[in-house]
Design a protein around this motif. Sequence first.
Motif, PDB file in Angstrom:
ATOM      1  N   ARG A  10       0.844  -1.261  -0.051  1.00 42.32           N
ATOM      2  CA  ARG A  10      -0.136  -0.047  -0.171  1.00 42.32           C
ATOM      3  C   ARG A  10       0.814   1.078  -0.020  1.00 42.32           C
ATOM      4  N   TRP A  11       0.244   2.395  -0.316  1.00 41.21           N
ATOM      5  CA  TRP A  11       1.012   3.552  -0.361  1.00 41.21           C
ATOM      6  C   TRP A  11       0.103   4.485   0.393  1.00 41.21           C
ATOM      7  N   GLN A  12       0.941   5.207   1.507  1.00 43.29           N
ATOM      8  CA  GLN A  12       0.417   5.853   2.425  1.00 43.29           C
ATOM      9  C   GLN A  12       0.552   7.211   2.467  1.00 43.29           C
ATOM     10  N   ALA A  13      -0.347   8.309   2.317  1.00 42.41           N
ATOM     11  CA  ALA A  13      -0.056   9.623   2.126  1.00 42.41           C
ATOM     12  C   ALA A  13      -0.261  10.252   3.461  1.00 42.41           C
ATOM     13  N   ARG A  14       0.447  11.273   3.759  1.00 41.21           N
ATOM     14  CA  ARG A  14       0.248  12.176   5.232  1.00 41.21           C
ATOM     15  C   ARG A  14       0.278  13.283   5.076  1.00 41.21           C
ATOM     16  N   VAL A  15      -0.796  14.463   5.430  1.00 38.81           N
ATOM     17  CA  VAL A  15      -0.472  15.852   5.010  1.00 38.81           C
ATOM     18  C   VAL A  15      -0.483  16.456   6.317  1.00 38.81           C
ATOM     19  N   THR A  16       0.483  17.188   6.576  1.00 33.93           N
ATOM     20  CA  THR A  16       0.502  18.287   8.034  1.00 33.93           C
ATOM     21  C   THR A  16       0.539  19.393   7.398  1.00 33.93           C
ATOM     22  N   ARG A  17      -0.004  20.099   8.310  1.00 31.30           N
ATOM     23  CA  ARG A  17      -0.198  21.638   8.234  1.00 31.30           C
ATOM     24  C   ARG A  17      -0.183  22.249   9.600  1.00 31.30           C
ATOM     25  N   ARG A  18       0.536  23.301   9.829  1.00 35.09           N
ATOM     26  CA  ARG A  18       0.439  24.005  11.095  1.00 35.09           C
ATOM     27  C   ARG A  18      -1.169  24.353  11.540  1.00 35.09           C
ATOM     28  N   GLY A  19      -1.434  24.144  12.585  1.00 37.97           N
ATOM     29  CA  GLY A  19      -2.913  24.469  13.144  1.00 37.97           C
ATOM     30  C   GLY A  19      -4.081  23.441  12.690  1.00 37.97           C
ATOM     31  N   THR A  24      -3.984  11.052   7.366  1.00 38.09           N
ATOM     32  CA  THR A  24      -3.127   9.959   6.828  1.00 38.09           C
ATOM     33  C   THR A  24      -4.154   8.934   6.384  1.00 38.09           C
ATOM     34  N   LYS A  25      -3.872   8.476   5.020  1.00 40.21           N
ATOM     35  CA  LYS A  25      -4.797   7.491   4.511  1.00 40.21           C
ATOM     36  C   LYS A  25      -3.863   6.876   3.536  1.00 40.21           C
ATOM     37  N   SER A  26      -4.300   5.330   3.436  1.00 40.41           N
ATOM     38  CA  SER A  26      -3.574   4.351   2.505  1.00 40.41           C
ATOM     39  C   SER A  26      -4.374   4.266   1.341  1.00 40.41           C
ATOM     40  N   PHE A  27      -3.577   3.896   0.224  1.00 39.61           N
ATOM     41  CA  PHE A  27      -4.113   3.707  -1.146  1.00 39.61           C
ATOM     42  C   PHE A  27      -3.369   2.333  -1.836  1.00 39.61           C
ATOM     43  N   ARG A  28      -4.019   2.055  -2.859  1.00 36.89           N
ATOM     44  CA  ARG A  28      -3.438   1.044  -3.836  1.00 36.89           C
ATOM     45  C   ARG A  28      -2.310   1.318  -4.388  1.00 36.89           C
ATOM     46  N   THR A  29      -2.436   2.544  -5.151  1.00 36.99           N
ATOM     47  CA  THR A  29      -1.312   3.272  -5.950  1.00 36.99           C
ATOM     48  C   THR A  29      -0.820   4.469  -5.287  1.00 36.99           C
ATOM     49  N   ARG A  30       0.322   4.815  -5.930  1.00 40.51           N
ATOM     50  CA  ARG A  30       1.024   6.020  -5.529  1.00 40.51           C
ATOM     51  C   ARG A  30       0.172   7.302  -6.024  1.00 40.51           C
ATOM     52  N   HIS A  31      -0.512   7.135  -7.232  1.00 40.28           N
ATOM     53  CA  HIS A  31      -1.020   8.060  -8.007  1.00 40.28           C
ATOM     54  C   HIS A  31      -2.296   8.363  -7.154  1.00 40.28           C
ATOM     55  N   GLU A  32      -2.996   7.397  -6.488  1.00 39.66           N
ATOM     56  CA  GLU A  32      -4.225   7.734  -5.715  1.00 39.66           C
ATOM     57  C   GLU A  32      -3.718   8.494  -4.487  1.00 39.66           C
ATOM     58  N   GLU A  34      -1.134  10.541  -3.968  1.00 39.64           N
ATOM     59  CA  GLU A  34      -0.828  11.844  -4.449  1.00 39.64           C
ATOM     60  C   GLU A  34      -2.093  12.625  -4.584  1.00 39.64           C
ATOM     61  N   ALA A  35      -3.090  12.087  -5.354  1.00 36.83           N
ATOM     62  CA  ALA A  35      -4.246  13.018  -5.588  1.00 36.83           C
ATOM     63  C   ALA A  35      -5.103  13.244  -4.478  1.00 36.83           C
ATOM     64  N   TRP A  36      -5.104  12.146  -3.441  1.00 36.16           N
ATOM     65  CA  TRP A  36      -5.801  12.548  -2.390  1.00 36.16           C
ATOM     66  C   TRP A  36      -5.187  13.761  -1.435  1.00 36.16           C
ATOM     67  N   ALA A  37      -3.970  13.339  -1.566  1.00 29.97           N
ATOM     68  CA  ALA A  37      -2.935  14.625  -0.441  1.00 29.97           C
ATOM     69  C   ALA A  37      -3.207  15.846  -1.144  1.00 29.97           C
ATOM     70  N   ARG A  38      -3.196  16.170  -2.547  1.00 29.54           N
ATOM     71  CA  ARG A  38      -3.300  17.402  -3.072  1.00 29.54           C
ATOM     72  C   ARG A  38      -4.705  17.921  -2.735  1.00 29.54           C
ATOM     73  N   SER A  39      -5.904  17.000  -2.863  1.00 34.52           N
ATOM     74  CA  SER A  39      -7.148  17.661  -2.626  1.00 34.52           C
ATOM     75  C   SER A  39      -7.381  17.829  -1.213  1.00 34.52           C
ATOM     76  N   ILE A  40      -6.648  17.356  -0.030  1.00 38.46           N
ATOM     77  CA  ILE A  40      -6.791  18.030   1.179  1.00 38.46           C
ATOM     78  C   ILE A  40      -6.048  19.211   1.187  1.00 38.46           C
ATOM     79  N   GLU A  41      -4.786  19.453   0.547  1.00 39.15           N
ATOM     80  CA  GLU A  41      -4.047  20.449   0.559  1.00 39.15           C
ATOM     81  C   GLU A  41      -4.950  21.609   0.150  1.00 39.15           C
ATOM     82  N   VAL A  42      -5.606  21.506  -1.009  1.00 39.04           N
ATOM     83  CA  VAL A  42      -6.434  22.379  -1.560  1.00 39.04           C
ATOM     84  C   VAL A  42      -7.618  23.062  -0.685  1.00 39.04           C
ATOM     85  N   GLU A  43      -8.096  22.131  -0.128  1.00 48.10           N
ATOM     86  CA  GLU A  43      -9.393  22.333   0.986  1.00 48.10           C
ATOM     87  C   GLU A  43      -8.772  23.281   2.065  1.00 48.10           C
TER      88      GLU A  43
END
Length: 327
Positions: A10-19, A24-32, A34-43
């Motif tokens: 599995r590929w694990q994405a972890r997004v950290t922002r101050r405040g 953290t969430k796991s996916f089958r592929t790196r592409h998924e 990365e896409a999830w991490a980008r969506s969290i950062e945009v929000e």
Amino acid sequence: MASIRQRGERWQARVTRRGFPPETKSFRTRHEAEAWARSIEVEVDKGTYQNRTLAERTTLADVVRRYLEEVNPLKKSAKDDAIRLTALLKSRLAKHALANLTPAVVGAYRDERLRSVSAATVIRDLAVLSSILNHARREWGLPIENVVRLIRKPRQSQGRDRLLSDDEETALLHAVAPVGRRSPWMQPLIVVALETAMRRGELLSLRWENVNLDKRTALLPDTKNGTRRIVPLSSKAINTLRSMPRSLDGRVFPISAVAVHQRFTLACNRAGITGLRFHDLRHAATTRLAEKLTNLAELSAVTGHKSLQMLKRYYHPSAEALATKLG
């Protein structure tokens, strides 16, 4: 910032922002991942970020059970809603996590229900579901949206316009006359219903302590709309109440709703009347009262309707009567 790493298969994405708490969430592929991490950062950048972890771990069934325990007992419609919520718990929809409740999922539930029940029933089901989601979002802090607002509601059929004719009224009252083993309460119940336009529940909850025969009024302390109402009584209603026996428990009509339904159905069969329900008496009474009370404010004060739209659903004047008024 986001970090992506492989853990086993599995590929694990972890997004950290101050405040903000880390996501953290796991996916089958790196592409998924990365896409999830980008969506969290945009929000986060837009200020629309909500932590979805709780919504992903909580099913609709979990929320419905809590609602049944904490909220539903406090509602006036608790008994009916409990039946509706118990049925919802058995549906496929209840197995979905709150984060997975999309308009498409709820729309599929709507369409499935429409295959077995009426549109009016589905509308009430969706209204209860909407109330649950709103409560969970506002009171319990669950990061969800009320997706019920985003789907198309079934088209509701036209309201009933079944009125009781004079001949049918005579036959019905004869069919419930208190002779033999017939109930002594059914005939006066029907008469008072036709004279006051009170709902069945209001009639069955009426107590003698709230009836003033001298002032010709009946007090309803807690109606369906959540407000008290004082109902004026006609001379016919007063005479009917005066002639009635008094129950020891203080109720004017000491009979259950189930018994009223059964005996009303038997009386209609005995009188040869078809397609009539007890609630249709409220329609007939409202139409008759409208001929005496032309002021809509006065009429709604008697019937207890909160809006002109609802009042119109119960007022069914005949075209012939309107033509006579036109001259």
